[in-house]
Design a protein around this motif. Sequence first.
Motif, PDB file in Angstrom:
ATOM      1  N   PRO A 113       0.735  -1.140   0.034  1.00  9.81           N
ATOM      2  CA  PRO A 113      -0.047  -0.079   0.013  1.00  9.81           C
ATOM      3  C   PRO A 113       0.987   1.332  -0.039  1.00  9.81           C
ATOM      4  N   HIS A 114       2.032   1.527   0.595  1.00  6.98           N
ATOM      5  CA  HIS A 114       2.779   2.474   0.689  1.00  6.98           C
ATOM      6  C   HIS A 114       3.280   2.792  -0.651  1.00  6.98           C
ATOM      7  N   ALA A 115       3.886   1.678  -1.283  1.00  8.28           N
ATOM      8  CA  ALA A 115       4.410   1.860  -2.624  1.00  8.28           C
ATOM      9  C   ALA A 115       3.402   2.497  -3.616  1.00  8.28           C
ATOM     10  N   LEU A 116       2.216   1.831  -3.456  1.00  6.37           N
ATOM     11  CA  LEU A 116       1.172   2.514  -4.551  1.00  6.37           C
ATOM     12  C   LEU A 116       0.901   3.910  -4.068  1.00  6.37           C
ATOM     13  N   ALA A 117       0.793   4.237  -2.719  1.00 11.16           N
ATOM     14  CA  ALA A 117       0.576   5.469  -2.511  1.00 11.16           C
ATOM     15  C   ALA A 117       1.847   6.587  -2.949  1.00 11.16           C
ATOM     16  N   GLN A 118       3.106   5.790  -2.898  1.00  7.23           N
ATOM     17  CA  GLN A 118       4.182   6.824  -3.308  1.00  7.23           C
ATOM     18  C   GLN A 118       4.146   6.974  -4.636  1.00  7.23           C
ATOM     19  N   CYS A 119       3.641   6.248  -5.537  1.00  8.73           N
ATOM     20  CA  CYS A 119       3.255   6.479  -6.938  1.00  8.73           C
ATOM     21  C   CYS A 119       2.152   6.888  -7.494  1.00  8.73           C
ATOM     22  N   HIS A 120       1.225   7.475  -6.630  1.00 10.52           N
ATOM     23  CA  HIS A 120      -0.003   7.907  -7.011  1.00 10.52           C
ATOM     24  C   HIS A 120      -0.144   8.730  -8.511  1.00 10.52           C
ATOM     25  N   LYS A 121       0.717   9.564  -8.288  1.00 14.43           N
ATOM     26  CA  LYS A 121       0.428  10.597  -9.572  1.00 14.43           C
ATOM     27  C   LYS A 121       0.911   9.689 -10.863  1.00 14.43           C
ATOM     28  N   TYR A 122       1.970   9.098 -10.913  1.00 13.31           N
ATOM     29  CA  TYR A 122       2.216   8.279 -12.010  1.00 13.31           C
ATOM     30  C   TYR A 122       1.211   7.437 -12.332  1.00 13.31           C
ATOM     31  N   LEU A 123       0.493   6.462 -11.335  1.00  7.89           N
ATOM     32  CA  LEU A 123      -0.538   5.801 -11.531  1.00  7.89           C
ATOM     33  C   LEU A 123      -1.842   6.364 -12.110  1.00  7.89           C
ATOM     34  N   LYS A 124      -1.772   7.538 -11.571  1.00 10.59           N
ATOM     35  CA  LYS A 124      -3.348   8.350 -12.069  1.00 10.59           C
ATOM     36  C   LYS A 124      -3.037   8.909 -13.492  1.00 10.59           C
ATOM     37  N   TYR A 125      -2.023   9.287 -14.082  1.00  8.09           N
ATOM     38  CA  TYR A 125      -1.710   9.815 -15.416  1.00  8.09           C
ATOM     39  C   TYR A 125      -1.481   8.428 -16.373  1.00  8.09           C
ATOM     40  N   HIS A 126      -0.926   7.331 -15.761  1.00  9.66           N
ATOM     41  CA  HIS A 126      -0.800   6.384 -16.782  1.00  9.66           C
ATOM     42  C   HIS A 126      -1.585   5.246 -16.835  1.00  9.66           C
ATOM     43  N   TYR A 127      -1.959   4.897 -15.510  1.00 14.53           N
ATOM     44  CA  TYR A 127      -2.819   3.764 -15.462  1.00 14.53           C
ATOM     45  C   TYR A 127      -4.021   4.073 -14.684  1.00 14.53           C
ATOM     46  N   ARG A 128      -4.776   4.976 -14.773  1.00 17.30           N
ATOM     47  CA  ARG A 128      -5.972   5.649 -14.183  1.00 17.30           C
ATOM     48  C   ARG A 128      -7.122   4.408 -14.197  1.00 17.30           C
ATOM     49  N   ARG A 129      -7.217   3.606 -14.774  1.00 17.40           N
ATOM     50  CA  ARG A 129      -8.213   2.463 -14.921  1.00 17.40           C
ATOM     51  C   ARG A 129      -7.983   1.289 -14.608  1.00 17.40           C
ATOM     52  N   VAL A 130      -6.599   1.034 -14.153  1.00 16.59           N
ATOM     53  CA  VAL A 130      -5.938  -0.404 -14.008  1.00 16.59           C
ATOM     54  C   VAL A 130      -6.381  -0.418 -12.432  1.00 16.59           C
ATOM     55  N   PRO A 131      -6.866  -1.455 -11.974  1.00 17.05           N
ATOM     56  CA  PRO A 131      -7.039  -1.788 -10.726  1.00 17.05           C
ATOM     57  C   PRO A 131      -5.491  -2.144 -10.002  1.00 17.05           C
ATOM     58  N   LEU A 132      -5.619  -1.503  -8.727  1.00 17.68           N
ATOM     59  CA  LEU A 132      -4.386  -1.689  -7.741  1.00 17.68           C
ATOM     60  C   LEU A 132      -4.592  -2.578  -6.764  1.00 17.68           C
ATOM     61  N   ILE A 133      -3.722  -3.753  -6.615  1.00 14.29           N
ATOM     62  CA  ILE A 133      -3.889  -4.709  -5.863  1.00 14.29           C
ATOM     63  C   ILE A 133      -2.800  -4.695  -4.976  1.00 14.29           C
ATOM     64  N   GLN A 134      -3.105  -4.713  -3.555  1.00 14.12           N
ATOM     65  CA  GLN A 134      -2.395  -4.304  -2.270  1.00 14.12           C
ATOM     66  C   GLN A 134      -1.720  -5.916  -1.929  1.00 14.12           C
ATOM     67  N   THR A 135      -0.321  -5.747  -1.684  1.00 14.50           N
ATOM     68  CA  THR A 135       0.218  -6.863  -1.031  1.00 14.50           C
ATOM     69  C   THR A 135       0.944  -6.556   0.136  1.00 14.50           C
ATOM     70  N   THR A 136       1.431  -7.625   0.741  1.00 11.03           N
ATOM     71  CA  THR A 136       2.140  -7.604   2.093  1.00 11.03           C
ATOM     72  C   THR A 136       3.739  -6.754   2.033  1.00 11.03           C
ATOM     73  N   SER A 137       4.051  -6.859   0.717  1.00 12.65           N
ATOM     74  CA  SER A 137       5.595  -6.178   0.699  1.00 12.65           C
ATOM     75  C   SER A 137       5.637  -5.844  -0.890  1.00 12.65           C
ATOM     76  N   THR A 138       6.584  -5.114  -1.332  1.00 11.98           N
ATOM     77  CA  THR A 138       6.860  -5.075  -2.913  1.00 11.98           C
ATOM     78  C   THR A 138       7.485  -6.038  -3.359  1.00 11.98           C
TER      79      THR A 138
END
Length: 287
Positions: A113-138
Amino acid sequence: MQNEKFTPTVAYLGPEASFTHVAATKLFGTSGLIPQPTIPDCIEAVAKGHVAYAIVPMENALEGSVPMTIDYLFHESDLYINAEISIPIEQHLLVNPQQMSKLDELESINSHPHALAQCHKYLKYHYRRVPLIQTTSTAAAAKYISEHPEAKIAAIGNRLAAERYGLHIAEENIHDFHFNHTRFIILSLRKGVLEQEGHSEKRKTTLIVKLPEDDQSGVLYQVLSVFAWRKLNLSKIESRPMKTGLGNYFFIIDVLESDEHPMMLGAKEELAALNCSVRSLGSYFTY
């Protein structure tokens, strides 16, 4: 606990190539490291004496404290911090090599979850409609997609994870801010100092403070004054819920001074005189 010559066993948030694994190897080398699936598993491994140490994330420069670590230290265990280490965090988009030409067809992006949050802007602009799946670690995300080479999925993780799991870095440095660091703490059953080369000149002490139960007016101001007039510098103060009802909190306080310093001893005595409950998690060096 100084200048230990044996190879200690160390529980870390795995699997291999997680950021916690990177931090562990910097302090302990590559021998004796035992991956655990979750932060509680790491803490319980050392609490039960199965390993000598556990290394877990405590705080990230962008996402703040790791609540699970703090809450387990307060509610679930009686451990001490022997050292802390801070490492830079760089996040990359990782895919199986055969998926490189199908990035526009990704069906999910997996990571902590922290990694997904740290890349929020990138994911928003490039993969807005792709589901984000949380895992226990990167690293767990990287390991999972390596085991599913035909799936149209990606992971966010570090360069070591790409190398360890045979993945291709589709996009480098996708984190939103480039000053990101994570602070990891080393826990053990004993109060002591882990001394190795490259540590800070001065020790840091972490205190857990509970305010008086009678809800006195201005008591937090009084607590801070205890440190202020003694010129004890605080690098962190944070409240966490006691889990006993709304409005009930404890405070975790980092003081840039050794636990045995006369001013620290006086501070803890004055806090007790204010009817505060004080527990020291130990004094330690920063790496």
